[in-house]
Design a protein around this motif. Structure first.
Motif, short mmCIF file in Angstrom:
data_model
loop_
_atom_site.label_atom_id
_atom_site.label_comp_id
_atom_site.label_asym_id
_atom_site.label_seq_id
_atom_site.Cartn_x
_atom_site.Cartn_y
_atom_site.Cartn_z
N GLU A 33 35.58 45.02 39.12
CA GLU A 33 34.61 44.07 39.63
C GLU A 33 34.98 43.48 40.99
N GLY A 34 36.04 43.99 41.57
CA GLY A 34 36.36 43.57 42.94
C GLY A 34 37.49 42.57 43.05
N MET A 35 38.13 42.28 41.92
CA MET A 35 39.25 41.33 41.96
C MET A 35 40.50 42.14 42.30
N HIS A 36 40.94 42.07 43.53
CA HIS A 36 42.00 42.96 43.97
C HIS A 36 43.35 42.30 44.16
N SER A 37 43.40 41.00 44.09
CA SER A 37 44.71 40.37 44.20
C SER A 37 45.10 39.87 42.83
N HIS A 64 43.37 36.71 41.90
CA HIS A 64 42.01 36.81 41.35
C HIS A 64 42.02 37.37 39.94
N ARG A 119 43.07 34.70 37.50
CA ARG A 119 42.05 33.71 37.23
C ARG A 119 40.85 34.29 36.48
N TYR A 120 40.50 35.52 36.81
CA TYR A 120 39.32 36.12 36.18
C TYR A 120 39.58 36.48 34.72
N THR A 123 42.38 35.43 33.00
CA THR A 123 43.29 34.40 32.47
C THR A 123 44.65 34.98 32.06
N MET A 159 48.04 32.83 32.36
CA MET A 159 47.71 31.41 32.41
C MET A 159 47.91 30.73 31.07
N GLY A 177 29.40 46.63 38.35
CA GLY A 177 29.71 46.89 39.77
C GLY A 177 30.63 45.82 40.31
N ARG A 178 31.02 46.00 41.54
CA ARG A 178 31.86 45.01 42.21
C ARG A 178 31.08 43.73 42.45
N GLN A 179 31.75 42.63 42.36
CA GLN A 179 31.08 41.36 42.65
C GLN A 179 30.94 41.18 44.17
N TRP A 180 31.86 41.74 44.89
CA TRP A 180 31.74 41.76 46.36
C TRP A 180 32.52 42.96 46.87
N TRP A 215 43.20 35.02 49.92
CA TRP A 215 42.17 35.54 49.03
C TRP A 215 41.06 34.51 48.93
N ASP A 270 36.62 28.31 40.43
CA ASP A 270 36.62 29.72 40.81
C ASP A 270 35.22 30.29 40.81
N TRP A 322 33.39 32.38 43.64
CA TRP A 322 33.00 33.76 43.35
C TRP A 322 31.48 33.92 43.36
N LYS A 361 38.62 25.05 28.67
CA LYS A 361 39.68 25.77 27.98
C LYS A 361 40.50 24.84 27.09
N ARG A 363 51.39 23.01 33.96
CA ARG A 363 51.44 23.55 35.31
C ARG A 363 51.16 22.43 36.28
#
Ligand SMILES: Cc1cc2nc3c(=O)[nH]c(=O)nc-3n(C[C@H](O)[C@H](O)[C@H](O)COP(=O)(O)OP(=O)(O)OC[C@H]3O[C@@H](n4cnc5c(N)ncnc54)[C@H](O)[C@@H]3O)c2cc1C
Lengths: 1000, 417
Positions: free
Chosen positions: A539-543, A546, A549-550, A552, A555, B21-24, B67, B185, B189, B290, B335
């Motif tokens: 879905e494009g989360m490349h780091s 991300h 966080r996406y 979890t 975490m 698909g990709r979100q971006w 990022w 986030d 996003w 959460k 944290r």
């Protein structure tokens, strides 16, 4: 008592002492020396919790603080503490533990339906749904999500325990007491350096406590630990802190430690704190935090009974507990083999060792064969069965093609796994060091030191007992020398056995199952699977930031210690980019979750913030006075007589002051002694007013601006001598005024020869105000001629009060004849009691801050912070007279010249009288020109002060109004929910406009 | 852009979520853009989104050194409210509140805006006066805000300690019911996905290292880690590093950057229904979906670019929370982190044109800009597109620090967040 999985002998538990505890109400037995986890395992209990999202049954995974599954609540003193790790809870008699995140019971949990619905709940699903209908988010979806989320139940009653705080300095702080840490501590201590050694576990020794296959100096490693600890304890320069976690590494080698003092005791001494915060400033830090084992990511790797191999070995050797009767060992590295051997040696059936590697070391295979253990090389686990406990595992054979061929099924009641080791670099990373990727070790290692620290042993991937000892000694010596310049020669112990193994794997294992259907967990607690990580990448989360966080992952309460490396590898594989391009998330404090109470320490109730009391405090208490909090001070607010409410009391006090005399404690006003040849020049630059020509013995009202040109403080300043001023400030402003003065003096005007001393607490101040003030104080004062000519308004003189030295000011904040007597704080009670006793006899009264507020409002004197709010200039406040027009400069002069500050239409300080004299306006109420202003109308200003005036027998108010000075006589409105209140704009002085009362 | 919905989730479940698909995208930068936004935080992304969606300007790049959403947007404690004192501020933040209402639907991304109510406690007579002043001002401005007695406050937030025997007993509270929290986030996003779908290029891992101006002094383009990019207009939205970026164009700003810390507890079952803030004893708290208690306080005292602060801040934040909620003393901190916030002398933001033609700046949100994200992006996009401010952000100029026409929220109440 029956503990079916207890070994016959061995382990560090005290078999002579049996302890009783309950888990979810069921009674079990264990021994002193057990953790809750080891005791449960001894009783054959693996199922201890439910996962966060899918509510899957979960067992004990590890034996340390990284435990993600075995989180329980502990009941004590009628309340419970949630989310404690069973692997860290030391067993005591009567311990009551309960499982979490399940309803109605651990065995039958309705939340488990989520597991069936899991195809609908991939990573980040909640971002994609719950948007329709809109109103359902607040009312339906979110409440459901919330009640499903969360782990344990929060505590409900105020915590009765106490927490302590300890500051410490040392030459060398060693965090971790495994072989490297002990060696480092010993080497450092022998130089004479001051050493603190801490370890999060109950006992020092780390991995040595579960070592079965090594010796140090020919001794059992545990004996070596015992001797080393004994040696360290005997040294005065060493502080040993077991049960103490180094959880935070801050700037300048400041390390915070959390010591658990009483949680492990059945009946703690009530005088002991529950925990103690150590705030340590160490010259050098040695990080000996070791390494933790990594789970393997294969389908259904989360069933109860599946455990890290080293944990299995620890339970066996340290706690005398067999994790199962038929154990399968799955590994990618050598160390897990030893776990298998140890189990076999204790008579446990090891059904197979399954190693990912095509060719595990021959010597290991030989040992396995000697014990009759089946070995499967080039083989992986591809799945497991069993709902609440593993029953069997599916095996798969790795083909050269990269495919996996089915390798059959194998029964077992426990599975020990090892994906290899991850050095614990958390503290290093917290010290702001940048970890470096070491491809050959498949790990991130500490890089260059940013602070004065060094890592040693497994925390920098030095493995093998001998190597760890050597590295530890060297680190300890080097740290001690760097810290104290001292050296010592010590004999290194040498180890036999405990060799470093090889191997290790990152990421998800290949398998022959339907990848999109099975769950291979990466983050256990948060239920993040390999699939989820891949989905995030898709879905494009490349780091990694991300992805984390996406999905979890990382975490959960272990902060990714178990999951990060596997997640990273899966992401890097999916992206086809090197691990270093995906990045590692930074580690943050705390290393492990840390109790709020520890941070709060003794700060509660009156200790929460210093309570500052004046000399009159006790007298006021005894005479029924009511206090208000003004910054840290307790100030007498009003003095109700029997039957009086606040209004009646204030009205009486006001009347008495105006007609006779009143006594007010003004001690809280800030006082700064400004002394030096350039004292007058200094004040000239600070305050708007001119000071140079003020004669000694005279006072002046001073106005202080910020550099933007707005009023920030005020007070009367008396000149005692050419080079000495007694400056007063507002009560709340005192610290800031002093700090600002020091700031200017030290950074801008270092040319000035001036000293500043806060004297707020050195003087007690009694304000005596009213037409009879002079005759009232006269009998007590000596050495000062009080007559109007000799001692006019705005004068200051030194004399004595009842024989003790005093500074007497003739000033007034009420508009009446007034004096303020300053005596040394030690005579404060004497002064107050003398005056207070006398004043009642003379028909006067003590009065509080409320009356002071009313009286000054009748005179139109501002209270900085109430009538001004940081947006008011002296001109706005009608105090242009306070600005020394001929002065070269003063703080705020430039700001004051800015266009908007001299423009028309500024809000200005005025008086307001309600048309109906009985209506008292609300402070803060807005002012409009229209009687029925439309919503969105800009206000003309607001009411800053509003009181009932006894002297005027009506209400009065002060306000800030646009163009106010020019609007005297106009009618404006104060819109309230019940309708608008008409008011007339007036001048700010309501009482004694000529000031006749002052100059008597 | 494939729309998200429950149905879509269900459909994808059958294909094991292989077809999302990709979100971006992760595009390479083009040689030239109509508008370059520096900083892919919430504000920068929202600006790009509204430039494309409301003003039809789609040849836009958002350039981010790390990022997207990894700055303060991804570090903040997500309190949303609009009960600010001055009409100018109230209008700006209320504009955002309006946009929050439909943001999930507009972006087709669940940003989890949750109007749980924000309760601001008063502990002293001065606090009460200040709160009342806000309530009166807000009523006139049409902004929701109401006064609660201590007992009413406890009804609204049962965990609250209103005992009289604590150091600073609660004397009452101001409640804004439309206030609450949102998922940080998701905001970044959602805007990123929305902007990307409209053609905006989001270029991550690409720091802006210089700003080029032509002979007339106007904007020409930006130097970046991926080379020079021409731009007709540049909008700088770089939060704590704005002064650094603006310096590249020779513009000095009255900004100071401070570390601001926050922390969360381990997750627990629902324990806290709303947001509570106390300026006097310096702490605020809410509970995330959460289950973590989300806690923060004021900035560290010293200017710094280091995203880690001192432990004394944590100590004081937690002791304040434990004073108000003594039952939480046994909870544990999971944290603790920090972000760098850019503060102005009047604690109000700058959303403004600059002395450099074609260069625009959106900064100074300090400790409390998350709540404004949609509104800020919306009016800033207008400012860039039209080369003149939207009426709502017209007062928020750089020039006000020269003229003295401040919008001083700090002085008015010393309110953070
Ligand atoms: C701990 C904490 C708690 C907070 N709590 C709240 C709260 O409860 N409520 C609230 O309303 N606000 C809160 N805030 C404030 C809020 O987070 C910010 O005001 C807001 O998120 C700012 O958004 P932004 O998009 O402007 O900044 P950011 O999200 O920081 O985005 C700026 C971006 O610019 C990038 N950048 C910087 N320099 C360059 C360069 N040279 N080239 C390219 N890119 C660059 C950065 O990497 C960053 O991603 C909090 C802040 C912190 C730190």
């Amino acid at each position: 008592m029956s503990q079916p999985f207890r070994t016959e002998k061995g382990g560090r538990i005290d078999r002579g002492e049996e302890l009783t505890f309950t888990f979810d109400g069921e009674e079990f037995h264990g021994h002193k020396g057990d953790t809750l986890a080891s005791a449960l395992l001894a009783n054959g209990v693996h199922l201890v919790g439910r996962s966060f999202k899918y509510h899957r049954p979960r067992g004990i995974l590890s034996s340390g603080s990284e435990e993600p599954n075995a989180l329980v609540g502990i009941y004590r003193n009628g309340d419970q503490t949630p989310n404690l790790r069973a692997t860290q809870i030391e067993l005591y008699d009567g311990l009551e533990a309960i499982s979490q995140n399940r309803f109605p019971s651990l065995g039958f949990d309705v939340g488990a339906v989520n597991d069936l619905l899991s195809p609908l709940f991939p990573a980040g699903f909640y971002y994609k749904t719950f948007m329709w209908p809109k109103s359902f988010w607040d009312r339906v979806y979110e409440p459901i999500i919330r009640s499903a989320a969360g782990l344990g139940k929060p505590p409900r009653t105020p915590d009765q325990d106490t927490y302590a705080n300890q500051f410490a300095h040392c030459d060398v702080l060693v965090a971790g007491s495994g072989p490297s840490g002990l060696a480092a501590a010993l080497a450092a201590a022998e130089t004479g350096a001051r050493v603190i050694l801490c370890d999060e576990q109950a006992e020092c020794g780390g991995s040595l406590l579960s070592e079965s296959n090594a010796s140090i100096d020919g001794k059992d490693p545990a004996n070596w630990v015992h001797e080393t600890v004994a040696r360290l304890s005997s040294m005065e320069n060493v502080t040993l802190l077991p049960r103490t976690t180094a959880f935070g590494y801050f700037a300048h080698n400041f390390v915070a430690l959390a010591e658990r003092v009483t949680d492990h005791l059945a009946e703690p001494d009530s005088k002991l704190p529950r925990e103690r915060l150590w705030q340590v400033r160490a010259k050098e830090v040695v990080i000996a935090a070791g390494a933790i084992e990594r789970p393997m990511v294969f389908p259904e790797n989360d069933r109860p009974g599946i455990m890290l191999a080293d944990a299995g070995r620890t339970y066996l050797n340290r706690y005398g507990v067999k994790v199962g009767h038929k154990v399968l060992v799955a590994t990618a590295c050598d160390t897990a083999w030893q776990a298998a051997f140890d189990l076999a040696d204790h008579g446990v059936e090891v059904v197979a060792i399954v190693d990912v590697r095509e060719t595990p070391p021959d010597n290991l295979i030989a040992i396995a064969e000697a014990r009759g253990i089946r070995v499967e090389a080039g083989c992986v686990v591809t799945g497991t069965l069993g709902r609440k406990r593993i029953k069997s595992a599916l095996l798969g054979r790795l083909m050269t093609s990269g495919q996996v061929a089915s390798g059959g099924q194998i029964d077992c009641d426990a599975l020990l796994m090892s994906g290899g080791w991850t050095p614990t670099v958390s503290l290093y990373s917290q010290s702001r060091g940048k970890v470096v990727w070491a491809p050959e070790k498949g790990a991130f290692l500490p890089g260059i030191s940013v602070q004065k620290e060094r890592s040693t042993g497994a925390s920098k991937a030095v493995y093998g007992l001998q190597a760890c000892l050597e590295d530890g000694y060297a680190a300890g010596e080097a740290a001690a020398t760097a810290a104290s310049g001292k050296t010592a020669t010590i004999t290194y112990s040498s180890a036999y056995g405990g060799e470093a193994g090889s191997g290790g794997i990152l990421g998800a294992l290949p398998h022959d199952r339907n990848a999109s259907r099975v769950k291979a967990f990466v983050d256990y607690q948060n239920d993040v699977t390999a699939k989820d990580v891949k989905l995030a990448v898709r879905e494009g989360m490349h780091s990694i930031e991300h992805i984390k966080r996406y999905t979890t992952t990382g975490m959960a309460t272990d902060q990714g210690r178990l999951s990060n490396m596997n997640a990273l590898e899966i992401a890097s594989g999916t992206l086809d980019k090197p691990v270093t391009d995906v990045g590692l998330t930074t580690f943050r404090q705390p290393y492990t979750p840390t109790t709020f109470g520890l941070f709060a320490g003794i700060s509660r109730g009156d200790f929460f913030d210093a309570v500052r009391k004046t000399a009159s405090h006790e007298w006021v208490v005894q005479h029924g006075g009511v206090f208000e909090d003004v910054s840290q001070w307790k100030r007498a607010w009003y003095f109700p007589k029997p039957g009086e409410d606040m209004h009646a009391a204030v009205e009486r006090e006001c009347r008495t002051v105006r007609e006779s005399v009143g006594l007010f404690d003004a001690s809280t006003l800030g006082k700064i002694e400004v002394v030096g040849p350039d004292a007058a020049e200094f004040l000239e630059r600070m305050y708007t007013n001119p000071w140079k020509k003020l004669a000694p013995g005279r006072c002046r009202y001073g106005l202080l601006l910020n550099d933007a040109g707005f009023i920030v403080d005020d007070g009367v300043i008396g000149r005692l001598a050419e080079d000495r001023f007694h400056v007063t400030t507002t009560t709340g402003g005192a610290p800031n005024v002093l700090a600002t003065m020091e700031d200017y003096l030290q950074t801008e005007w270092s040319d000035l020869n001036v000293w500043l001393t806060s004297t707020t607490e050195q003087y007690s101040v009694a304000a005596v105000q009213g037409p009879k003030a002079r005759e009232f104080i006269a009998p007590f004062i000596e050495g000062i001629d009080l007559s109007a000519d000799a001692f006019p308004h705005m004068s200051v003189k030194e004399g004595t009060f009842c024989g003790v030295p005093c500074r007497l000011f003739r000033i007034s904040f009420t508009g009446e004849l007034g004096f303020e007597i300053n005596v040394s704080r030690r005579y404060g009670e004497m002064m107050w009691e003398t005056l207070a006793t006398e004043i009642e006899k003379r028909g006067g009264t003590p009065y509080g801050t409320e009356t002071m507020h009313v009286l000054r409002a009748e005179k139109g004197y501002i209270i900085v912070g109430q009538d001004t709010d940081g947006t008011v200039t002296p001109y706005d406040a009608g105090m242009g007279w306070a600005i020394g027009k001929k002065k070269f400069d003063f703080v705020g002069k430039r700001g004051l010249a800015r266009t908007d500050l001299v423009a028309d239409g500024r809000k200005q300080f005025v008086g307001l009288l309600t048309k109906d004299p009985k209506i008292r306006l609300e402070e803060g109420a807005q002012i409009t020109t229209s009687e029925n202003p439309a919503t969105g109308t800009a206000a003309e200003g607001h009411v800053t002060s509003s009181y009932y005036s006894a002297a005027l027998e009506r209400t009065i108010a002060l306000a800030i109004v646009k163009n106010g000075h020019a609007r005297e006589g106009q009618t404006l409105y104060v819109p309230m929910p019940e309708g608008s209140i008409p008011v007339e704009v007036t001048g700010t002085v309501f009482y004694d406009k000529e000031g006749a009362q002052l100059n008597v | 852009m494939k729309r998200y919905s429950f149905l879509e989730l269900a459909k994808n479940a059958f294909s094991a979520h292989q077809n999302w698909g990709r979100q971006w995208r992760s595009p390479e930068p083009k040689a030239e853009y109509d508008v370059v936004i520096v900083g892919a935080g919430g504000h920068g992304l929202a600006t790009a989104y509204y430039l494309a969606s409301e003003h039809g300007i789609r040849n836009v790049a958002v350039i981010e050194k790390g990022w997207l959403g990894g700055g303060n947007t991804g570090r903040n404690t997500t309190i949303v409210r609009s009960n600010y004192l001055w009409e100018e501020s109230a209008a700006l933040y209320n504009h955002a509140i309006g946009l929050w209402q439909n943001l999930s639907q507009e972006l087709n991304y669940n940003v989890m805006y949750s109007a749980r109510g924000v309760l601001m406690l008063a502990h002293t007579v001065h606090d009460v006066q200040s709160a009342q002043r806000h309530i009166h001002a807000n009523r006139l401005a049409g902004v929701q805000n109401e006064w609660l007695t201590p007992e009413q406050a406890k009804d609204y937030c049962p965990p609250l300690n209103i005992e009289k025997n604590i150091r600073y007993p609660v004397m009452g509270a101001a409640l804004q019911r439309v206030g609450g929290t949102a998922r940080h986030d998701a905001v970044a996003w959602g805007y990123a996905r929305g902007a990307d779908a409209l053609g905006v290029d989001i270029i991550q891992n690409c720091a802006v290292t210089g700003i080029r101006r032509n002979q007339n002094g106007s904007i020409e383009g930006v130097e970046t880690a991926k080379g020079y990019i021409k731009a007709k207009k540049v909008g700088v939205v770089a939060a704590g590093h704005t002064s650094v970026v603006m310096d590249m164009a020779g513009v000095r700003l009255p900004l100071e950057s401070f570390p601001l810390q926050a922390l969360v507890s381990e997750p627990v079952k629902p324990a806290f229904p709303c947001v509570v803030m106390s300026n006097t004893i310096h702490a605020y708290i809410s509970q995330s979906d959460k289950g973590e208690l989300v806690i923060g306080a004021g900035t560290d005292q010293f200017v710094s670019y280091s995203q880690a602060g001192g432990i004394h801040i944590t100590n004081h934040t937690i002791d304040a929370i434990c004073e108000l909620f003594p039952q939480f003393r046994r909870m544990r901190m999971l944290r603790n982190w920090g972000g760098i916030v850019d503060t102005t002398p009047d604690r109000s933001p700058i959303l403004s044109k600059t002395p450099v033609p074609g260069l625009f700046v959106n900064c100074g949100w300090g400790t409390g800009g998350f709540k404004a994200t949609p509104g800020s992006g919306h009016v800033f996009a207008h400012t860039i597109a039209k080369d003149e401010p939207h009426p709502i952000n017209a007062p928020f100029t750089i020039d006000r620090f020269r003229t003295g026409r401040l919008i001083d929220e700090a002085a008015a109440a010393a309110v953070a967040h």
